[in-house]
Design an enzyme around this catalytic site. Sequence first.
Site, PDB file in Angstrom:
ATOM      1  N   LYS A   1      -3.087  11.088   3.231  1.00 23.30           N
ATOM      2  CA  LYS A   1      -4.454  10.587   2.963  1.00 23.30           C
ATOM      3  C   LYS A   1      -5.128  10.131   4.250  1.00 23.30           C
ATOM      4  CE  LYS A   1      -2.957   7.465   0.095  1.00 23.30           C
ATOM      5  NZ  LYS A   1      -1.545   7.841  -0.048  1.00 23.30           N
TER       6      LYS A   1
ATOM      7  N   GLY B   1       0.973   2.489   5.138  1.00 26.12           N
ATOM      8  CA  GLY B   1       0.968   2.621   6.590  1.00 26.12           C
ATOM      9  C   GLY B   1       0.427   3.976   6.993  1.00 26.12           C
ATOM     10  N   HIS B   2      -0.358   4.010   8.040  1.00 25.22           N
ATOM     11  CA  HIS B   2      -0.727   5.305   8.603  1.00 25.22           C
ATOM     12  C   HIS B   2      -0.656   5.246  10.121  1.00 25.22           C
ATOM     13  CE1 HIS B   2      -4.412   3.194   7.259  1.00 25.22           C
ATOM     14  NE2 HIS B   2      -4.773   3.376   8.502  1.00 25.22           N
TER      15      HIS B   2
ATOM     16  N   ASP C   1       2.098   8.797   0.550  1.00 27.09           N
ATOM     17  CA  ASP C   1       2.432   9.565   1.762  1.00 27.09           C
ATOM     18  C   ASP C   1       1.944  11.004   1.694  1.00 27.09           C
ATOM     19  OD1 ASP C   1       3.912   7.276   2.587  1.00 27.09           O
ATOM     20  OD2 ASP C   1       5.596   7.962   1.378  1.00 27.09           O
ATOM     21  N   GLU C   2       0.842  11.248   1.026  1.00 25.60           N
ATOM     22  CA  GLU C   2       0.337  12.618   0.871  1.00 25.60           C
ATOM     23  C   GLU C   2      -0.432  13.101   2.099  1.00 25.60           C
ATOM     24  OE1 GLU C   2      -0.450  10.149  -1.239  1.00 25.60           O
ATOM     25  OE2 GLU C   2       0.263  10.660  -3.254  1.00 25.60           O
TER      26      GLU C   2
ATOM     27  N   GLN D   1      -1.008   4.197  -1.313  1.00 23.24           N
ATOM     28  CA  GLN D   1       0.044   4.707  -2.216  1.00 23.24           C
ATOM     29  C   GLN D   1      -0.483   5.917  -3.012  1.00 23.24           C
ATOM     30  OE1 GLN D   1      -0.346   0.922  -2.548  1.00 23.24           O
ATOM     31  NE2 GLN D   1       0.863   0.943  -0.705  1.00 23.24           N
TER      32      GLN D   1
HETATM   33  P1  IMP Z   1       6.273  -2.169  -3.041  1.00 18.64           P
HETATM   34  O1  IMP Z   1       4.892  -1.656  -3.064  1.00 18.64           O
HETATM   35  O2  IMP Z   1       6.745  -2.597  -1.677  1.00 18.64           O
HETATM   36  O3  IMP Z   1       6.513  -3.241  -4.074  1.00 18.64           O
HETATM   37  O4  IMP Z   1       7.265  -0.956  -3.446  1.00 18.64           O
HETATM   38  C1  IMP Z   1       7.255  -0.390  -4.746  1.00 18.64           C
HETATM   39  C2  IMP Z   1       7.481   1.117  -4.671  1.00 18.64           C
HETATM   40  O5  IMP Z   1       6.349   1.728  -4.073  1.00 18.64           O
HETATM   41  C3  IMP Z   1       8.678   1.538  -3.828  1.00 18.64           C
HETATM   42  O6  IMP Z   1       9.249   2.709  -4.394  1.00 18.64           O
HETATM   43  C4  IMP Z   1       8.070   1.874  -2.486  1.00 18.64           C
HETATM   44  O7  IMP Z   1       8.862   2.789  -1.751  1.00 18.64           O
HETATM   45  C5  IMP Z   1       6.767   2.500  -2.936  1.00 18.64           C
HETATM   46  N1  IMP Z   1       5.696   2.404  -1.933  1.00 18.64           N
HETATM   47  C6  IMP Z   1       4.957   1.319  -1.630  1.00 18.64           C
HETATM   48  N2  IMP Z   1       4.039   1.624  -0.685  1.00 18.64           N
HETATM   49  C7  IMP Z   1       4.211   2.919  -0.409  1.00 18.64           C
HETATM   50  C8  IMP Z   1       3.524   3.831   0.467  1.00 18.64           C
HETATM   51  O8  IMP Z   1       2.564   3.486   1.175  1.00 18.64           O
HETATM   52  N3  IMP Z   1       3.975   5.120   0.464  1.00 18.64           N
HETATM   53  C9  IMP Z   1       4.995   5.529  -0.336  1.00 18.64           C
HETATM   54  N4  IMP Z   1       5.655   4.715  -1.169  1.00 18.64           N
HETATM   55  C10 IMP Z   1       5.261   3.428  -1.210  1.00 18.64           C
END
Ligand code: IMP
Length: 446
Positions: free
Chosen positions: A16, A40-41, A13-14, A223
Amino acid sequence: MANVIVIGAQWGDEGKGKITDLLSRSADVVVRYQGGVNAGHTVVVKDKTFKLHLIPSGILYPDTECIIGSGTVIDPQVLIEEIDQLEAIAISTDNLFISQTAHVTMPYHRMIDNASEERRGSHKIGTTKRGIGPTYADKSERTGIRIIDLMDAEGLRSQLEWTINYKNAILEKLYDLPPLNPNEVIAEYLGYAERLRPYVVDSSLKIYQAKQQRRNILFEGAQGTLLDLDHGTYPYVTSSNPVAGGACVGAGVGPTAIDRTIGVAKAYTTRVGEGPFPTEVDGEIGEFLCDRGAEFGTTTGRRRRCGWFDAVIGRYAVRINGMDCMAITKLDVLDGLEEIKVCVAYELDGTTCQEFPSNSRIFARCRPIYQTLPGWQRSTADCRTLEDLPPQALDYLKFLAELMEVPIAIVSLGASRDRTIIVEDPIHGPKRALLDEDGTPVKLEI
Ligand code: IMP
């Protein structure tokens, strides 16, 4: 010509999306190399706002080819919804390509992600519950379904009959959940296959051909570094490799294909989900950052945890990614503050710690050592050059660049494209610091 990787330097969520969008203007090909619909964006086109999870925002440029690479995991239902949303507002997806070797998220992956999070109780990860971890687990366990399997109806039927029976045993016996009907799942996924078939390609070959034709390729990480499966705050991470090294595996290119790596960091820090976060601040400052920064997740709507900039993880991200330069986003969010803190090191059991510790339990014991800088208390929204910035804001940026030993090439001051200071062209410019040798700010227009 240059091939660049854009990666997140914090916990995702920087911002990007905006930086990728800016750089996509000079890219011929954009490749998403890992992750799935957990990312997501938000994209604003023709007064319409919608959310993309898998399709790179480069899709908005009709001449830019967008590739969803091998290292991603694809939830076909969500991908088809994204394609439909774009086509409904006359944005063509003729420039979209999907890797035949990407893995497919199945209904049992989402069910297991949800159920295992419940079971973990206080050990939960805080996942997005989109089935990401279970899809990657099946990939490693060699029970995954790939896009290429979806394209072969007979093979898919035989593979899924076995797999769904196996998963049903887990759903029923381990999680007390109702079993899935194999025929219904097979029919549903064969329907998706027909919708997606025109987009499916040998993506590494396509990327190789683009490279041979000297076209500019942008590799887009989802991520962030601290969510990396190998190098992040394990186990509070995602199940793929967002770091720059992940681009080679996830896109199917050799390291010699990469010219530059650009890191993106917010001017402060946020994190969603569980796990240690030394600079997290509650109370008034936490509320201030969350409200001004509109810190709510695009995918889950969850409120993000907020805190001060952490230069220890920033330095770590520079090292792990071999970063050439950085984009600092959301500097404007700090506009109203009297003073701003930056974490320069950690205090750990009475000693000073300069490096990010890989053990999450140790990381949880790290206390931030802050240096406090004066705030600027005026709006930076209209600043378009470094000289327009209040001197305290410029000092803040210089301080970050010095601490992380990386040049800052871009400063973002709001969501729209024009609210940006380009310090130097991050792709074609020389690899220079924010400061000239005599201490004057470097300013280049692109
Ligand atoms: P997962 O990717 O759904 O398995 O989640 C694992 C961890 O990554 C959790 O702490 C989520 O909140 C975090 N996470 C996954 N995708 C994102 C993203 O796009 N932005 C921020 N955190 C993310």
